[in-house]
Design an enzyme around this catalytic site. Sequence first.
Site, mmCIF file in Angstrom:
data_model
loop_
_atom_site.group_PDB
_atom_site.id
_atom_site.type_symbol
_atom_site.label_atom_id
_atom_site.label_comp_id
_atom_site.label_asym_id
_atom_site.label_seq_id
_atom_site.Cartn_x
_atom_site.Cartn_y
_atom_site.Cartn_z
ATOM 1 N N TYR A 31 2.087 7.799 18.094
ATOM 2 C CA TYR A 31 2.738 7.800 16.772
ATOM 3 C C TYR A 31 4.010 8.656 16.798
ATOM 4 O O TYR A 31 5.073 8.248 16.306
ATOM 5 C CB TYR A 31 1.737 8.329 15.751
ATOM 6 C CG TYR A 31 2.194 8.305 14.313
ATOM 7 C CD1 TYR A 31 2.220 7.113 13.593
ATOM 8 C CD2 TYR A 31 2.586 9.478 13.666
ATOM 9 C CE1 TYR A 31 2.620 7.097 12.251
ATOM 10 C CE2 TYR A 31 2.987 9.469 12.337
ATOM 11 C CZ TYR A 31 3.003 8.276 11.636
ATOM 12 O OH TYR A 31 3.393 8.255 10.321
ATOM 13 N N SER A 44 0.825 -1.216 0.000
ATOM 14 C CA SER A 44 0.000 0.000 0.000
ATOM 15 C C SER A 44 0.861 1.268 0.000
ATOM 16 O O SER A 44 2.039 1.236 0.369
ATOM 17 C CB SER A 44 -0.881 -0.035 1.257
ATOM 18 O OG SER A 44 -1.702 1.100 1.341
ATOM 19 N N SER A 67 6.764 6.911 18.587
ATOM 20 C CA SER A 67 7.328 5.806 17.794
ATOM 21 C C SER A 67 8.237 6.336 16.692
ATOM 22 O O SER A 67 9.323 5.810 16.454
ATOM 23 C CB SER A 67 6.210 4.939 17.192
ATOM 24 O OG SER A 67 5.524 5.610 16.147
ATOM 25 N N SER A 105 8.656 10.015 10.284
ATOM 26 C CA SER A 105 7.617 10.995 9.936
ATOM 27 C C SER A 105 8.053 12.351 10.467
ATOM 28 O O SER A 105 8.764 12.426 11.485
ATOM 29 C CB SER A 105 6.290 10.605 10.598
ATOM 30 O OG SER A 105 5.386 11.692 10.536
HETATM 31 P P1 NAP Z 1 -0.443 2.598 4.325
HETATM 32 O O1 NAP Z 1 -0.964 2.976 2.987
HETATM 33 O O2 NAP Z 1 -1.408 2.278 5.406
HETATM 34 O O3 NAP Z 1 0.585 1.388 4.128
HETATM 35 C C1 NAP Z 1 1.205 0.759 5.220
HETATM 36 C C2 NAP Z 1 1.270 -0.729 4.936
HETATM 37 O O4 NAP Z 1 1.996 -1.374 6.016
HETATM 38 C C3 NAP Z 1 -0.126 -1.377 4.909
HETATM 39 O O5 NAP Z 1 -0.227 -2.319 3.869
HETATM 40 C C4 NAP Z 1 -0.177 -2.043 6.282
HETATM 41 O O6 NAP Z 1 -1.095 -3.081 6.409
HETATM 42 C C5 NAP Z 1 1.250 -2.508 6.413
HETATM 43 N N1 NAP Z 1 1.537 -2.898 7.805
HETATM 44 C C6 NAP Z 1 1.158 -2.239 8.925
HETATM 45 N N2 NAP Z 1 1.559 -2.902 10.011
HETATM 46 C C7 NAP Z 1 2.205 -4.024 9.585
HETATM 47 C C8 NAP Z 1 2.825 -5.106 10.236
HETATM 48 N N3 NAP Z 1 2.883 -5.178 11.572
HETATM 49 N N4 NAP Z 1 3.391 -6.073 9.491
HETATM 50 C C9 NAP Z 1 3.337 -6.014 8.140
HETATM 51 N N5 NAP Z 1 2.753 -5.005 7.457
HETATM 52 C C10 NAP Z 1 2.180 -4.025 8.172
HETATM 53 O O7 NAP Z 1 0.470 3.776 4.907
HETATM 54 P P2 NAP Z 1 1.467 4.817 4.179
HETATM 55 O O8 NAP Z 1 0.840 6.130 4.245
HETATM 56 O O9 NAP Z 1 1.950 4.276 2.897
HETATM 57 O O10 NAP Z 1 2.642 4.820 5.250
HETATM 58 C C11 NAP Z 1 3.870 4.133 5.055
HETATM 59 C C12 NAP Z 1 4.859 4.613 6.108
HETATM 60 O O11 NAP Z 1 5.053 6.021 5.957
HETATM 61 C C13 NAP Z 1 4.375 4.391 7.536
HETATM 62 O O12 NAP Z 1 5.471 4.012 8.346
HETATM 63 C C14 NAP Z 1 3.870 5.754 7.940
HETATM 64 O O13 NAP Z 1 3.909 5.953 9.327
HETATM 65 C C15 NAP Z 1 4.839 6.641 7.203
HETATM 66 N N6 NAP Z 1 4.345 7.998 6.982
HETATM 67 C C16 NAP Z 1 3.214 8.216 6.230
HETATM 68 C C17 NAP Z 1 2.775 9.528 6.052
HETATM 69 C C18 NAP Z 1 1.561 9.862 5.225
HETATM 70 O O14 NAP Z 1 1.167 11.045 5.197
HETATM 71 N N7 NAP Z 1 0.946 8.907 4.523
HETATM 72 C C19 NAP Z 1 3.470 10.586 6.637
HETATM 73 C C20 NAP Z 1 4.590 10.316 7.389
HETATM 74 C C21 NAP Z 1 5.027 9.028 7.553
HETATM 75 P P3 NAP Z 1 -2.565 -2.720 7.032
HETATM 76 O O15 NAP Z 1 -3.247 -1.913 5.967
HETATM 77 O O16 NAP Z 1 -3.151 -4.068 7.266
HETATM 78 O O17 NAP Z 1 -2.320 -1.931 8.286
#
Ligand code: NAP
Length: 257
Positions: free
Chosen positions: A165, A21, A168, A152
């Site tokens: 968050y 994702s 972490s 983040s």
């Molecule tokens: P996302 O679309 O929710 O993708 C995260 C993926 O990680 C999902 O497929 C999720 O599965 C999977 N995941 C979560 N926990 C897991 C586990 N214990 N074992 C295996 N897979 C797991 O989120 P994203 O926005 O792409 O975020 C990716 C990273 O960027 C994260 O670390 C997030 O904190 C960081 N980030 C995002 C943003 C933002 O604005 N989007 C900003 C700053 C930092 P599930 O869907 O089942 O949970």
Amino acid sequence: MTSAGVGRLAGKVAVVTGAASGIGKAICSKFALEGASVMMVDRSREGMEQVQPCLSTKFDNKHHLADGDVADMAFAKDLFSNVKENYGKHGDVLVNCAGIIRDSLLINMDESRFDEVIQTNLKSVFVMTKSFINTLNHPGGMDPASIINISSIVGKGGNTGQANYAASKAGVILFTKSVGFEMGRFGIRCNSVLPGFIKTPMTEQVPEPLLEKVRKQIPMKRFGMPEEIANACLFLASDESSYVNCSALEVTGGMMA
Ligand code: NAP
């Protein structure tokens, strides 16, 4: 060959978590386009099975997937054995991108929400990084590698409703630096990326009035795209960043700078 496919990662094996994702998916696409063989990791096998056929193989690179919990040490050990089996070598790049949010004001935050976020966002980075580094160790020394941890900007600035968050992600930044201090002498670089507000399924639930408020606080007046984080990761994964270690790269459009 176009500039978005010059093979800056040709011959490298990259392990990417959160691959099903959002940002993780974009990193897999970008890395594959640049020639890396990608080991996708996520708890959603179904999600990864949709991404896998879209990954470029024009460098004869091969992509595999592994589903499981990235905070589980037994899973991580198996995963890196599978990398060796699949590719005949250990990985060159690890991107720890899997993460979750469980937002609420502290006054309403129960212990399980705190623990779940720390376990998934911080402990997983320890588990995966330690398991990866173990595979780089051999009697002649250690092989070089690049480790990229997705933190983040909230891990730098904090945020209302995100005490779990923010804690972490702040932990990820200093874990990263410490690993870079320890491993730099072996050519193992460890850097974090601090995204701002990026359009992914994680941020889809944010209500429109709040979105507008956040947008106004961003100097570039727009949200980021997953590909823009993937570009930063490409730099850190490639030899172009050969002297970059222990850094925390903000990719935010200037938010909370
Ligand atoms: P996302 O679309 O929710 O993708 C995260 C993926 O990680 C999902 O497929 C999720 O599965 C999977 N995941 C979560 N926990 C897991 C586990 N214990 N074992 C295996 N897979 C797991 O989120 P994203 O926005 O792409 O975020 C990716 C990273 O960027 C994260 O670390 C997030 O904190 C960081 N980030 C995002 C943003 C933002 O604005 N989007 C900003 C700053 C930092 P599930 O869907 O089942 O949970």
